[in-house]
Design an enzyme around this catalytic site. Structure first.
Site, mmCIF file in Angstrom:
data_model
loop_
_atom_site.group_PDB
_atom_site.id
_atom_site.type_symbol
_atom_site.label_atom_id
_atom_site.label_comp_id
_atom_site.label_asym_id
_atom_site.label_seq_id
_atom_site.Cartn_x
_atom_site.Cartn_y
_atom_site.Cartn_z
ATOM 1 N N HIS A 98 73.535 -32.937 27.920
ATOM 2 C CA HIS A 98 72.494 -31.922 28.164
ATOM 3 C C HIS A 98 72.448 -30.998 26.959
ATOM 4 O O HIS A 98 73.398 -30.260 26.700
ATOM 5 C CB HIS A 98 72.804 -31.143 29.443
ATOM 6 N N HIS A 130 65.426 -32.962 26.348
ATOM 7 C CA HIS A 130 66.597 -32.081 26.300
ATOM 8 C C HIS A 130 67.852 -32.690 26.913
ATOM 9 O O HIS A 130 68.889 -32.026 26.941
ATOM 10 C CB HIS A 130 66.280 -30.773 27.036
#
Length: 156
Positions: A74, A59
């Site tokens: 992110h 992620h």
């Protein structure tokens, strides 16, 4: 003083970091930068800068440039809880990557289906001076970006 152009890692609407609904990012706790609100489809997340892939998680990823500027991408908020679900990695931690190179395929509908926000904060790690970040005009206007468009410039 070096200037590092940072590109949009995904398509979507440019958003000032202060508008990200997570205080870790909006308050600049991790660093300063900008964010992209991606379309609700599967998107390719690219390297926003060239350098070494210092950290690679499903992620999130950090790329360290030759000028020692660490850029964090992110993918979504609280997405660490998904344990990689909705993400396909195309590179290996430690790889040298070039700006625009595909890093992760990001299944935005899978993220939103879990009730998570898919917004993508992009920050210069450990940057404590917000004035060292110059947002692209698109960020100030909330314009729609393509992957690889200018997101901001970091002075270091």
């Amino acid at each position: 003083m070096s200037r590092t152009p940072v590109l949009a890692p995904v398509a979507g609407r440019a958003v000032p970091l202060s508008e990200v609904p997570d205080p870790v990012f909006s308050a600049g706790m991790v660093g300063y930068g900008a964010a992209v609100d991606p379309p609700h489809e599967v998107v390719e997340a690219i390297a926003p800068v060239s350098g070494k892939l210092l950290k690679l998680l499903p992620h999130a990823y950090v790329i360290m440039t030759v000028d020692n500027v660490g850029v964090l991408v992110h993918l979504g908020l609280d997405t660490v809880a998904l344990n990689g679900e909705g993400f396909t990695i195309h590179v290996t931690q430690g790889d040298d990557v070039t700006a625009g190179q595909k890093v992760i395929t990001y299944d935005v509908p899978a993220i939103t289906a879990k009730g998570l926000n898919p917004i993508v904060p992009v920050v210069v790690m450990d940057e404590r001076e917000s004035e060292n970040i110059t947002p692209a005009e698109a960020v100030l206007e909330g314009a729609v970006l393509a992957p690889g468009d200018d997101l901001f410039t970091a002075a270091g």
